[in-house]
Design an enzyme around this catalytic site. Structure first.
Site, PDB file in Angstrom:
ATOM      1  N   ASP A 176       0.858  -0.880   0.028  1.00  0.00           N
ATOM      2  CA  ASP A 176       0.353  -0.121   0.263  1.00  0.00           C
ATOM      3  C   ASP A 176       0.384   1.184   0.252  1.00  0.00           C
ATOM      4  O   ASP A 176       1.423   1.913  -1.486  1.00  0.00           O
ATOM      5  CB  ASP A 176      -0.579  -0.167   1.059  1.00  0.00           C
ATOM      6  CG  ASP A 176      -1.603   1.107   1.096  1.00  0.00           C
ATOM      7  OD1 ASP A 176      -2.155   1.300   0.222  1.00  0.00           O
ATOM      8  OD2 ASP A 176      -2.834   1.213   2.114  1.00  0.00           O
TER       9      ASP A 176
ATOM     10  N   ASP B 273      -7.341 -10.326   5.818  1.00  0.00           N
ATOM     11  CA  ASP B 273      -7.580  -9.858   6.683  1.00  0.00           C
ATOM     12  C   ASP B 273      -8.618  -9.362   6.841  1.00  0.00           C
ATOM     13  O   ASP B 273      -7.825  -7.522   7.048  1.00  0.00           O
ATOM     14  CB  ASP B 273      -7.631 -11.087   8.019  1.00  0.00           C
ATOM     15  CG  ASP B 273      -6.706 -10.069   8.776  1.00  0.00           C
ATOM     16  OD1 ASP B 273      -5.482  -8.911   8.227  1.00  0.00           O
ATOM     17  OD2 ASP B 273      -6.958  -9.033  10.208  1.00  0.00           O
TER      18      ASP B 273
HETATM   19  P1  IMP Z   1       2.148   0.006   4.175  1.00  0.00           P
HETATM   20  O1  IMP Z   1       2.884  -0.624   5.156  1.00  0.00           O
HETATM   21  O2  IMP Z   1       1.006   1.287   3.827  1.00  0.00           O
HETATM   22  O3  IMP Z   1       2.372  -0.558   2.163  1.00  0.00           O
HETATM   23  O4  IMP Z   1       1.084  -1.113   4.234  1.00  0.00           O
HETATM   24  C1  IMP Z   1       1.197  -3.010   3.683  1.00  0.00           C
HETATM   25  C2  IMP Z   1       0.076  -3.486   4.580  1.00  0.00           C
HETATM   26  O5  IMP Z   1      -0.849  -3.306   4.709  1.00  0.00           O
HETATM   27  C3  IMP Z   1       0.168  -5.299   4.014  1.00  0.00           C
HETATM   28  O6  IMP Z   1       1.478  -5.704   3.964  1.00  0.00           O
HETATM   29  C4  IMP Z   1      -1.259  -5.774   4.189  1.00  0.00           C
HETATM   30  O7  IMP Z   1      -1.001  -6.663   6.004  1.00  0.00           O
HETATM   31  C5  IMP Z   1      -2.123  -4.028   4.973  1.00  0.00           C
HETATM   32  N1  IMP Z   1      -2.976  -3.699   3.768  1.00  0.00           N
HETATM   33  C6  IMP Z   1      -2.699  -2.914   3.241  1.00  0.00           C
HETATM   34  N2  IMP Z   1      -4.125  -2.346   2.484  1.00  0.00           N
HETATM   35  C7  IMP Z   1      -4.744  -3.596   2.795  1.00  0.00           C
HETATM   36  C8  IMP Z   1      -6.261  -4.553   2.960  1.00  0.00           C
HETATM   37  O8  IMP Z   1      -6.941  -4.268   1.607  1.00  0.00           O
HETATM   38  N3  IMP Z   1      -6.719  -5.152   2.914  1.00  0.00           N
HETATM   39  C9  IMP Z   1      -6.011  -6.409   3.412  1.00  0.00           C
HETATM   40  N4  IMP Z   1      -4.635  -5.838   4.249  1.00  0.00           N
HETATM   41  C10 IMP Z   1      -4.028  -4.049   4.203  1.00  0.00           C
END
Ligand code: IMP
Ligand code: MG
Length: 172
Positions: free
Chosen positions: A100, A156
């Site tokens: 994300d 989840d």
């Molecule tokens: P980032 O550090 O913002 O890239 O966070 C990524 C992490 O957030 C992923 O590995 C997921 O565990 C969680 N995450 C982000 N978006 C989603 C989603 O739409 N559904 C479920 N988990 C998400």
């Protein structure tokens, strides 16, 4: 339970996972490789992906815990469980469910690349590339994804929905 809208079905996932496995095999052919599953979200994707790999990788698992809470990622992560395999002198492929902001993976890839690895690359089933807050490229992306919170196929919402064979959008 919250209403779910189908986003990616099991057949489309299966086809893409096979394609990813072919790309990964072609890239690492003959090289020492450790595939690292980021628990818990990537467990189903990882299990499907590695069973199609023919390059004979070592497999290991990590579990991260983010500091703070809420829905936005600070990117500051700590290990709840680190790999047990030595990564020295090997290529490392981190396998995650969804990227994300990119902050957690940027942090993790940095740490792993300081362990004497030959290379550290990233494979993720879903790539919310438009929401990136840091410069981070998913080397082996499954599907691009825009807005929305998705569950299923390992992912989840409050520990529910991980068992679903497809990806769904959840509107809490
Ligand atoms: P980032 O550090 O913002 O890239 O966070 C990524 C992490 O957030 C992923 O590995 C997921 O565990 C969680 N995450 C982000 N978006 C989603 C989603 O739409 N559904 C479920 N988990 C998400
Ligand atoms: Mg994750």
């Amino acid at each position: 339970m919250s209403p779910l809208t189908p986003v990616i079905g099991p057949e489309a996932i299966e086809a893409r996972v096979r394609g990813l496995a072919r790309e990964i095999d072609a890239h690492y052919r003959g090289e020492p490789l450790v595939c690292v599953c980021v628990l818990k979200g990537a467990f189903m994707f990882f299990a499907d992906l590695v069973r199609h790999l023919q390059c004979g990788p070592e497999l290991d698992f990590i579990r991260l815990a983010s500091y703070g809470g809420g829905t936005s990622s600070t990117g500051k992560v700590r290990f709840m469980h680190d790999v047990e395999t030595s990564l020295e002198g090997k290529h490392v492929l981190v396998v995650d469910d969804i990227v994300d902001s990119g902050r957690s993976m940027e942090y993790l890839l940095n740490i792993l690349s300081r362990r004497g690895t030959l290379s550290v690359k990233l494979c993720a089933l879903l790539d919310k590339f438009e929401r990136r807050e840091v410069e981070l490229k998913v080397d082996f992306p499954g599907f691009p994804l825009k807005e929305g919170f998705v569950v299923g196929y390992g992912m989840d919402y409050g520990e529910h929905y991980r068992e679903l064979p497809g990806v769904f959008e959840v509107k809490p």
